[in-house]
Design a protein around this motif. Sequence first.
Motif, mmCIF file in Angstrom:
data_model
loop_
_atom_site.group_PDB
_atom_site.id
_atom_site.type_symbol
_atom_site.label_atom_id
_atom_site.label_comp_id
_atom_site.label_asym_id
_atom_site.label_seq_id
_atom_site.Cartn_x
_atom_site.Cartn_y
_atom_site.Cartn_z
ATOM 1 N N ALA A 115 0.888 -1.302 0.008
ATOM 2 C CA ALA A 115 -0.093 -0.013 0.076
ATOM 3 C C ALA A 115 0.923 1.164 -0.096
ATOM 4 C CB ALA A 115 -0.815 0.000 1.280
ATOM 5 N N ARG A 116 0.422 2.507 -0.451
ATOM 6 C CA ARG A 116 1.095 3.668 -0.436
ATOM 7 C C ARG A 116 1.229 4.245 1.143
ATOM 8 N NH1 ARG A 116 0.649 7.453 -5.052
ATOM 9 N NH2 ARG A 116 0.580 5.890 -6.649
ATOM 10 N N VAL A 117 0.276 3.953 1.823
ATOM 11 C CA VAL A 117 0.379 4.417 3.228
ATOM 12 C C VAL A 117 0.232 3.187 4.217
ATOM 13 C CG1 VAL A 117 -0.477 6.705 2.826
ATOM 14 C CG2 VAL A 117 -2.164 5.003 3.557
ATOM 15 N N GLU A 118 0.703 3.271 5.431
ATOM 16 C CA GLU A 118 0.690 2.328 6.579
ATOM 17 C C GLU A 118 -0.408 2.796 7.288
ATOM 18 O OE1 GLU A 118 4.454 1.112 8.295
ATOM 19 O OE2 GLU A 118 4.775 -0.211 6.402
ATOM 20 N N ALA A 119 -1.528 1.803 7.668
ATOM 21 C CA ALA A 119 -2.663 2.251 8.571
ATOM 22 C C ALA A 119 -3.344 1.072 8.882
ATOM 23 C CB ALA A 119 -3.570 3.010 7.619
ATOM 24 N N LEU A 120 -3.982 1.129 10.119
ATOM 25 C CA LEU A 120 -5.026 -0.019 10.406
ATOM 26 C C LEU A 120 -6.271 0.864 10.602
ATOM 27 C CD1 LEU A 120 -3.175 -1.578 13.607
ATOM 28 C CD2 LEU A 120 -3.691 -2.730 11.556
ATOM 29 N N GLU A 121 -7.213 0.082 10.256
ATOM 30 C CA GLU A 121 -8.427 0.994 10.150
ATOM 31 C C GLU A 121 -9.627 -0.329 10.647
ATOM 32 O OE1 GLU A 121 -9.850 1.688 5.957
ATOM 33 O OE2 GLU A 121 -8.007 2.623 6.087
ATOM 34 N N ILE A 122 -10.623 0.179 11.185
ATOM 35 C CA ILE A 122 -11.757 -0.684 11.535
ATOM 36 C C ILE A 122 -12.977 -0.313 10.660
ATOM 37 C CG2 ILE A 122 -13.307 -1.646 13.223
ATOM 38 C CD1 ILE A 122 -11.243 -0.782 15.138
ATOM 39 N N ALA A 123 -13.375 -1.143 9.940
ATOM 40 C CA ALA A 123 -14.378 -1.005 8.924
ATOM 41 C C ALA A 123 -15.515 -2.297 8.975
ATOM 42 C CB ALA A 123 -14.001 -0.906 7.676
ATOM 43 N N GLU A 124 -16.863 -2.007 9.319
ATOM 44 C CA GLU A 124 -17.681 -3.012 9.432
ATOM 45 C C GLU A 124 -17.267 -3.967 10.398
ATOM 46 O OE1 GLU A 124 -19.073 -4.357 5.426
ATOM 47 O OE2 GLU A 124 -19.032 -2.101 4.774
ATOM 48 N N GLY A 125 -16.725 -3.511 11.506
ATOM 49 C CA GLY A 125 -16.345 -4.677 12.400
ATOM 50 C C GLY A 125 -15.079 -5.609 12.202
ATOM 51 N N LYS A 126 -14.448 -5.132 11.134
ATOM 52 C CA LYS A 126 -13.400 -5.706 10.859
ATOM 53 C C LYS A 126 -11.971 -4.939 10.874
ATOM 54 C CE LYS A 126 -15.701 -9.019 7.937
ATOM 55 N NZ LYS A 126 -15.949 -9.831 6.744
ATOM 56 N N LEU A 127 -10.876 -5.517 11.332
ATOM 57 C CA LEU A 127 -9.619 -4.759 11.266
ATOM 58 C C LEU A 127 -9.121 -4.855 10.040
ATOM 59 C CD1 LEU A 127 -7.680 -3.237 13.027
ATOM 60 C CD2 LEU A 127 -6.651 -5.532 13.740
ATOM 61 N N LEU A 128 -8.701 -3.872 9.332
ATOM 62 C CA LEU A 128 -7.842 -3.807 8.035
ATOM 63 C C LEU A 128 -6.492 -3.237 8.206
ATOM 64 C CD1 LEU A 128 -10.958 -2.226 6.025
ATOM 65 C CD2 LEU A 128 -10.413 -4.581 6.238
ATOM 66 N N ALA A 129 -5.636 -3.840 7.670
ATOM 67 C CA ALA A 129 -4.173 -3.403 7.704
ATOM 68 C C ALA A 129 -3.766 -3.204 6.424
ATOM 69 C CB ALA A 129 -3.197 -4.401 8.500
ATOM 70 N N LYS A 130 -3.097 -1.909 6.126
ATOM 71 C CA LYS A 130 -2.286 -1.796 4.949
ATOM 72 C C LYS A 130 -0.845 -1.343 5.193
ATOM 73 C CE LYS A 130 -6.468 0.782 3.174
ATOM 74 N NZ LYS A 130 -7.152 1.992 2.737
#
Length: 93
Positions: free
Chosen positions: A32-47
């Motif tokens: 990914a272009r940026v590093e991030a952790l996000e929570i979307a729709e109750g799931k953890l997404l890691a970039k």
Amino acid sequence: MARPKADLPASEAVQALIDGEGRLAVRVTPGARVEALEIAEGKLLAKVRAKPQDGKANDAVRGMLAAALGLAPSRLELLRGATSREKQFKVAG
């Protein structure tokens, strides 16, 4: 130019996604272009910026999770998904 720090959600928000047996499911986007952790729709997404070769992306995800949870990376064990985007980590302690 220095890399910006990863965008991390609050520790409590990530801890809320850990099940009763200490497992944490993560969907990973390597390269990914940026590093991030996000929570979307109750799931953890890691970039992560790391490419999925020789476990580099897995190590980057482990490091981001450890930072978000305030733990040492050695306290996180990859249970499932070493070669998949869908991963499951065991949180020790």
